[in-house]
Design a protein around this motif. Structure first.
Motif, PDB file in Angstrom:
ATOM      1  N   ILE A 130       0.792  -1.348   0.085  1.00 23.72           N
ATOM      2  CA  ILE A 130       0.034   0.178   0.035  1.00 23.72           C
ATOM      3  C   ILE A 130       0.821   1.082  -0.015  1.00 23.72           C
ATOM      4  CG2 ILE A 130      -1.575   1.388   1.231  1.00 23.72           C
ATOM      5  CD1 ILE A 130      -2.846  -1.350   2.061  1.00 23.72           C
ATOM      6  N   ALA A 131       2.127   1.106   0.807  1.00 30.72           N
ATOM      7  CA  ALA A 131       2.896   2.491   0.684  1.00 30.72           C
ATOM      8  C   ALA A 131       3.317   2.821  -0.460  1.00 30.72           C
ATOM      9  CB  ALA A 131       3.926   2.193   1.914  1.00 30.72           C
ATOM     10  N   VAL A 132       3.991   1.644  -1.184  1.00 29.54           N
ATOM     11  CA  VAL A 132       4.602   1.715  -2.353  1.00 29.54           C
ATOM     12  C   VAL A 132       3.551   2.271  -3.554  1.00 29.54           C
ATOM     13  CG1 VAL A 132       5.689   0.318  -4.356  1.00 29.54           C
ATOM     14  CG2 VAL A 132       6.553   0.206  -2.156  1.00 29.54           C
ATOM     15  N   TYR A 133       2.284   1.681  -3.572  1.00 26.03           N
ATOM     16  CA  TYR A 133       1.442   2.315  -4.336  1.00 26.03           C
ATOM     17  C   TYR A 133       0.991   3.587  -4.250  1.00 26.03           C
ATOM     18  CZ  TYR A 133      -3.222   2.962  -6.302  1.00 26.03           C
ATOM     19  OH  TYR A 133      -4.267   3.400  -7.181  1.00 26.03           O
ATOM     20  N   LEU A 134       0.861   4.032  -2.894  1.00 26.33           N
ATOM     21  CA  LEU A 134       0.714   5.429  -2.530  1.00 26.33           C
ATOM     22  C   LEU A 134       1.839   6.261  -3.093  1.00 26.33           C
ATOM     23  CD1 LEU A 134      -1.366   5.239   0.812  1.00 26.33           C
ATOM     24  CD2 LEU A 134      -2.212   5.717  -1.486  1.00 26.33           C
ATOM     25  N   MET A 183       1.660   9.338  -5.852  1.00 29.34           N
ATOM     26  CA  MET A 183       1.861  10.500  -5.568  1.00 29.34           C
ATOM     27  C   MET A 183       2.958  11.273  -6.340  1.00 29.34           C
ATOM     28  SD  MET A 183       2.830  12.141  -1.699  1.00 29.34           S
ATOM     29  CE  MET A 183       2.593  10.619  -1.090  1.00 29.34           C
ATOM     30  N   PHE A 184       3.954  10.681  -6.795  1.00 24.11           N
ATOM     31  CA  PHE A 184       5.168  11.272  -7.534  1.00 24.11           C
ATOM     32  C   PHE A 184       5.048  10.911  -8.912  1.00 24.11           C
ATOM     33  CE2 PHE A 184       6.570  10.931  -3.105  1.00 24.11           C
ATOM     34  CZ  PHE A 184       6.879  12.379  -2.717  1.00 24.11           C
ATOM     35  N   THR A 185       4.298  10.100  -9.566  1.00 26.43           N
ATOM     36  CA  THR A 185       4.296   9.831 -10.909  1.00 26.43           C
ATOM     37  C   THR A 185       3.265  10.118 -11.719  1.00 26.43           C
ATOM     38  OG1 THR A 185       3.514   7.471 -10.818  1.00 26.43           O
ATOM     39  CG2 THR A 185       6.090   7.777 -10.581  1.00 26.43           C
ATOM     40  N   THR A 186       1.984  10.584 -10.981  1.00 23.97           N
ATOM     41  CA  THR A 186       0.998  10.983 -11.950  1.00 23.97           C
ATOM     42  C   THR A 186       1.028  12.372 -12.471  1.00 23.97           C
ATOM     43  OG1 THR A 186      -0.489  11.349  -9.959  1.00 23.97           O
ATOM     44  CG2 THR A 186      -0.492   9.235 -10.711  1.00 23.97           C
ATOM     45  N   ALA A 211     -15.091  24.028 -29.819  1.00 24.96           N
ATOM     46  CA  ALA A 211     -14.516  23.072 -28.944  1.00 24.96           C
ATOM     47  C   ALA A 211     -13.284  22.553 -29.943  1.00 24.96           C
ATOM     48  CB  ALA A 211     -15.350  21.693 -28.627  1.00 24.96           C
ATOM     49  N   VAL A 212     -11.956  22.984 -29.226  1.00 26.91           N
ATOM     50  CA  VAL A 212     -10.838  22.502 -30.199  1.00 26.91           C
ATOM     51  C   VAL A 212      -9.814  21.503 -29.433  1.00 26.91           C
ATOM     52  CG1 VAL A 212      -8.807  23.426 -31.281  1.00 26.91           C
ATOM     53  CG2 VAL A 212     -10.970  24.638 -31.241  1.00 26.91           C
ATOM     54  N   GLU A 213      -9.236  20.716 -29.951  1.00 25.19           N
ATOM     55  CA  GLU A 213      -8.325  19.802 -29.241  1.00 25.19           C
ATOM     56  C   GLU A 213      -6.969  19.917 -29.588  1.00 25.19           C
ATOM     57  OE1 GLU A 213      -7.113  15.301 -30.126  1.00 25.19           O
ATOM     58  OE2 GLU A 213      -9.272  15.541 -29.254  1.00 25.19           O
ATOM     59  N   MET A 214      -5.962  20.476 -28.445  1.00 23.54           N
ATOM     60  CA  MET A 214      -4.762  20.774 -28.477  1.00 23.54           C
ATOM     61  C   MET A 214      -3.872  20.089 -27.883  1.00 23.54           C
ATOM     62  SD  MET A 214      -5.227  24.747 -27.694  1.00 23.54           S
ATOM     63  CE  MET A 214      -3.562  25.516 -28.097  1.00 23.54           C
ATOM     64  N   ASN A 215      -2.439  19.740 -28.179  1.00 26.68           N
ATOM     65  CA  ASN A 215      -1.523  19.067 -27.498  1.00 26.68           C
ATOM     66  C   ASN A 215      -0.826  19.624 -26.460  1.00 26.68           C
ATOM     67  OD1 ASN A 215      -2.028  16.981 -29.619  1.00 26.68           O
ATOM     68  ND2 ASN A 215      -0.835  18.307 -31.122  1.00 26.68           N
ATOM     69  N   TYR A 216      -0.296  19.154 -25.659  1.00 27.97           N
ATOM     70  CA  TYR A 216       0.586  19.356 -24.529  1.00 27.97           C
ATOM     71  C   TYR A 216       1.695  18.497 -24.205  1.00 27.97           C
ATOM     72  CZ  TYR A 216      -1.394  16.500 -20.683  1.00 27.97           C
ATOM     73  OH  TYR A 216      -1.864  15.339 -20.080  1.00 27.97           O
ATOM     74  N   SER A 217       2.751  18.905 -23.223  1.00 27.91           N
ATOM     75  CA  SER A 217       3.531  18.346 -22.738  1.00 27.91           C
ATOM     76  C   SER A 217       4.059  18.598 -21.335  1.00 27.91           C
ATOM     77  CB  SER A 217       5.010  18.082 -23.476  1.00 27.91           C
ATOM     78  OG  SER A 217       5.541  19.342 -23.601  1.00 27.91           O
ATOM     79  N   VAL A 218       4.224  18.092 -20.599  1.00 24.36           N
ATOM     80  CA  VAL A 218       4.572  18.238 -19.199  1.00 24.36           C
ATOM     81  C   VAL A 218       5.806  17.984 -18.698  1.00 24.36           C
ATOM     82  CG1 VAL A 218       3.752  18.173 -16.567  1.00 24.36           C
ATOM     83  CG2 VAL A 218       2.072  18.340 -18.453  1.00 24.36           C
ATOM     84  N   ASP A 219       6.611  18.922 -17.895  1.00 20.57           N
ATOM     85  CA  ASP A 219       7.771  18.667 -17.364  1.00 20.57           C
ATOM     86  C   ASP A 219       7.323  18.925 -16.009  1.00 20.57           C
ATOM     87  OD1 ASP A 219      10.290  18.348 -16.205  1.00 20.57           O
ATOM     88  OD2 ASP A 219      11.055  19.815 -17.380  1.00 20.57           O
ATOM     89  N   MET A 220       7.445  17.479 -14.904  1.00 20.38           N
ATOM     90  CA  MET A 220       6.868  17.630 -13.675  1.00 20.38           C
ATOM     91  C   MET A 220       8.054  18.274 -12.840  1.00 20.38           C
ATOM     92  SD  MET A 220       4.284  14.577 -13.280  1.00 20.38           S
ATOM     93  CE  MET A 220       5.087  13.503 -14.462  1.00 20.38           C
ATOM     94  N   LYS A 221       9.234  17.882 -13.230  1.00 23.51           N
ATOM     95  CA  LYS A 221      10.240  18.314 -12.028  1.00 23.51           C
ATOM     96  C   LYS A 221      10.660  19.913 -12.181  1.00 23.51           C
ATOM     97  CE  LYS A 221      13.608  14.637 -12.340  1.00 23.51           C
ATOM     98  NZ  LYS A 221      15.082  14.222 -12.603  1.00 23.51           N
ATOM     99  N   SER A 222      10.212  20.392 -13.386  1.00 24.64           N
ATOM    100  CA  SER A 222      10.329  21.925 -13.570  1.00 24.64           C
ATOM    101  C   SER A 222       9.042  22.625 -13.614  1.00 24.64           C
ATOM    102  CB  SER A 222      10.861  22.300 -15.049  1.00 24.64           C
ATOM    103  OG  SER A 222      12.271  21.783 -15.138  1.00 24.64           O
ATOM    104  N   LYS A 223       7.918  21.731 -13.314  1.00 17.42           N
ATOM    105  CA  LYS A 223       6.547  22.517 -13.192  1.00 17.42           C
ATOM    106  C   LYS A 223       6.407  23.259 -14.259  1.00 17.42           C
ATOM    107  CE  LYS A 223       5.279  21.874  -8.750  1.00 17.42           C
ATOM    108  NZ  LYS A 223       4.505  22.545  -7.409  1.00 17.42           N
ATOM    109  N   ILE A 224       6.485  22.892 -15.685  1.00 22.95           N
ATOM    110  CA  ILE A 224       6.285  23.574 -16.711  1.00 22.95           C
ATOM    111  C   ILE A 224       5.383  22.678 -17.694  1.00 22.95           C
ATOM    112  CG2 ILE A 224       7.420  24.374 -19.094  1.00 22.95           C
ATOM    113  CD1 ILE A 224      10.002  24.850 -17.387  1.00 22.95           C
TER     114      ILE A 224
END
Length: 153
Positions: free
Chosen positions: A29-33, A37-40, A78-91
């Motif tokens: 359970i701890a590994v799952y949480l 928390m850190f990869t989603t 309604a329009v679809e756009m693309n995105y990318s996320v850098d979770m370390k830099s919060k960009i």
């Protein structure tokens, strides 16, 4: 005693099994949480601007469904756009998809033009620093500092 009668060896063995199983469950359970928390991706979800003119549906597959209200006289888009996320830099970097814009204009049947739609989407077509505070997403444009605030729906 009810468990294993009066046999101390059996009770000791049962106690070790119960302790082992519960320890393994706690670790799993701890590994799952921690993994969740850190990869989603924290920006995934439905967001609506404070003035309710733009709604974002950010999906896991690197696409954003942008719903714009009142782009032209009582007409929504309604329009679809693309995105990318850098979770370390919060960009988060959002990019327009010209094919999707053309499809949205075709569906509008002349209610608004491509230029009308692009004028609204140009504000979102950029790179942003993002901040999530509770149910509020704040996008700050990295170049000019313009901010957009969205509330989780």
């Amino acid at each position: 005693m009810i468990i294993a009668g009066n046999d101390e060896a059996k009770r000791s063995k049962i106690w070790r099994v119960v302790t082992l199983v519960s320890s393994v469950l706690i670790i799993l359970i701890a590994v799952y949480l921690l993994t969740r928390m850190f990869t989603t991706n924290p920006v995934v979800g439905n967001w609506e601007s404070e003035d309710a003119t733009i709604a974002l549906k950010i999906e896991k597959n690197d696409t954003i469904q942008v719903d714009i209200t009142d782009i032209a006289e009582n007409t929504d888009a309604a329009v679809e756009m693309n995105y990318s996320v850098d979770m370390k830099s919060k960009i988060i970097t959002i990019t327009k998809d010209e094919e999707q814009i053309d499809k949205a204009v075709e569906k509008a049947d002349g209610a608004y033009t491509k230029e009308d739609l692009e004028n609204v989407l140009d504000d979102l077509d950029s790179s942003f620093s993002y901040s999530i505070d509770g149910n509020q997403l704040t996008l700050t444009e990295r170049e000019y500092g313009e901010q957009f605030t969205f509330i989780r729906k």
